[in-house]
Design a protein around this motif. Sequence first.
Motif, PDB file in Angstrom:
ATOM      1  N   ILE A  73       0.900  -1.267   0.144  1.00 42.10           N
ATOM      2  CA  ILE A  73       0.157   0.142  -0.040  1.00 42.10           C
ATOM      3  C   ILE A  73       0.879   1.368   0.130  1.00 42.10           C
ATOM      4  O   ILE A  73       1.734   1.365   1.018  1.00 42.10           O
ATOM      5  CB  ILE A  73      -0.773  -0.098   1.321  1.00 42.10           C
ATOM      6  CG1 ILE A  73      -1.910  -1.236   1.173  1.00 42.10           C
ATOM      7  CG2 ILE A  73      -1.719   1.093   1.307  1.00 42.10           C
ATOM      8  CD1 ILE A  73      -2.689  -1.419   2.377  1.00 42.10           C
ATOM      9  N   HIS A  74       0.722   2.168  -0.951  1.00 42.99           N
ATOM     10  CA  HIS A  74       1.519   3.422  -1.143  1.00 42.99           C
ATOM     11  C   HIS A  74       0.602   4.420  -0.491  1.00 42.99           C
ATOM     12  O   HIS A  74      -0.653   4.493  -0.365  1.00 42.99           O
ATOM     13  CB  HIS A  74       1.781   3.646  -2.527  1.00 42.99           C
ATOM     14  CG  HIS A  74       2.320   2.759  -3.289  1.00 42.99           C
ATOM     15  ND1 HIS A  74       3.703   2.468  -3.025  1.00 42.99           N
ATOM     16  CD2 HIS A  74       2.163   1.716  -4.044  1.00 42.99           C
ATOM     17  CE1 HIS A  74       4.202   1.367  -3.997  1.00 42.99           C
ATOM     18  NE2 HIS A  74       3.120   0.865  -4.419  1.00 42.99           N
ATOM     19  N   GLU A  75       1.351   5.462  -0.184  1.00 43.41           N
ATOM     20  CA  GLU A  75       0.581   6.685   0.574  1.00 43.41           C
ATOM     21  C   GLU A  75      -0.290   7.431  -0.100  1.00 43.41           C
ATOM     22  O   GLU A  75      -1.372   7.729   0.221  1.00 43.41           O
ATOM     23  CB  GLU A  75       1.631   7.654   1.137  1.00 43.41           C
ATOM     24  CG  GLU A  75       2.776   7.000   2.262  1.00 43.41           C
ATOM     25  CD  GLU A  75       3.588   8.212   2.803  1.00 43.41           C
ATOM     26  OE1 GLU A  75       3.133   9.408   2.712  1.00 43.41           O
ATOM     27  OE2 GLU A  75       4.386   7.806   3.344  1.00 43.41           O
ATOM     28  N   GLU A  76      -0.173   7.117  -1.581  1.00 44.86           N
ATOM     29  CA  GLU A  76      -1.284   8.132  -2.209  1.00 44.86           C
ATOM     30  C   GLU A  76      -2.544   7.266  -2.411  1.00 44.86           C
ATOM     31  O   GLU A  76      -3.684   7.917  -2.448  1.00 44.86           O
ATOM     32  CB  GLU A  76      -0.603   8.058  -3.808  1.00 44.86           C
ATOM     33  CG  GLU A  76       0.720   8.500  -4.138  1.00 44.86           C
ATOM     34  CD  GLU A  76       1.584   7.596  -4.153  1.00 44.86           C
ATOM     35  OE1 GLU A  76       1.507   6.434  -4.585  1.00 44.86           O
ATOM     36  OE2 GLU A  76       2.686   7.810  -3.405  1.00 44.86           O
ATOM     37  N   GLU A  77      -2.273   5.874  -2.101  1.00 43.28           N
ATOM     38  CA  GLU A  77      -3.610   5.111  -2.270  1.00 43.28           C
ATOM     39  C   GLU A  77      -4.512   5.382  -0.758  1.00 43.28           C
ATOM     40  O   GLU A  77      -5.678   5.120  -1.146  1.00 43.28           O
ATOM     41  CB  GLU A  77      -3.404   3.629  -2.480  1.00 43.28           C
ATOM     42  CG  GLU A  77      -2.575   3.534  -3.763  1.00 43.28           C
ATOM     43  CD  GLU A  77      -2.329   1.910  -3.738  1.00 43.28           C
ATOM     44  OE1 GLU A  77      -2.512   1.077  -2.778  1.00 43.28           O
ATOM     45  OE2 GLU A  77      -1.559   1.515  -4.793  1.00 43.28           O
ATOM     46  N   THR A  78      -4.032   5.710   0.216  1.00 42.31           N
ATOM     47  CA  THR A  78      -4.726   5.756   1.346  1.00 42.31           C
ATOM     48  C   THR A  78      -5.421   7.186   1.664  1.00 42.31           C
ATOM     49  O   THR A  78      -6.144   7.299   2.503  1.00 42.31           O
ATOM     50  CB  THR A  78      -3.493   5.458   2.497  1.00 42.31           C
ATOM     51  OG1 THR A  78      -2.575   6.509   2.564  1.00 42.31           O
ATOM     52  CG2 THR A  78      -3.158   4.070   2.619  1.00 42.31           C
TER      53      THR A  78
END
Length: 79
Positions: A73-78
């Motif tokens: 999970i990348h930060e952009e997705e959260t």
Amino acid sequence: MAKLIALLNVIAWSGFWAFGYLALSSGTEAGGQTVIAILLAAAGGAAGLWAYFWLIRHSELTGYAKPRNRAVIHEEETV
């Protein structure tokens, strides 16, 4: 070390099933023995789970088993 953990895994799961069966099949008149069997079954289950997960982690690190597909999970997705 891995062989020792594998042996612990087998013994722990055997204890879990044996004492779990004793706990389930004991009558209502054997209250103290039932509690002891439940505690021993829980200890066997906990040791068996710990040993199993240790063996999985060890086999992935040594290359014996391929690592699991894990989602990153990348930060952009959260956001």
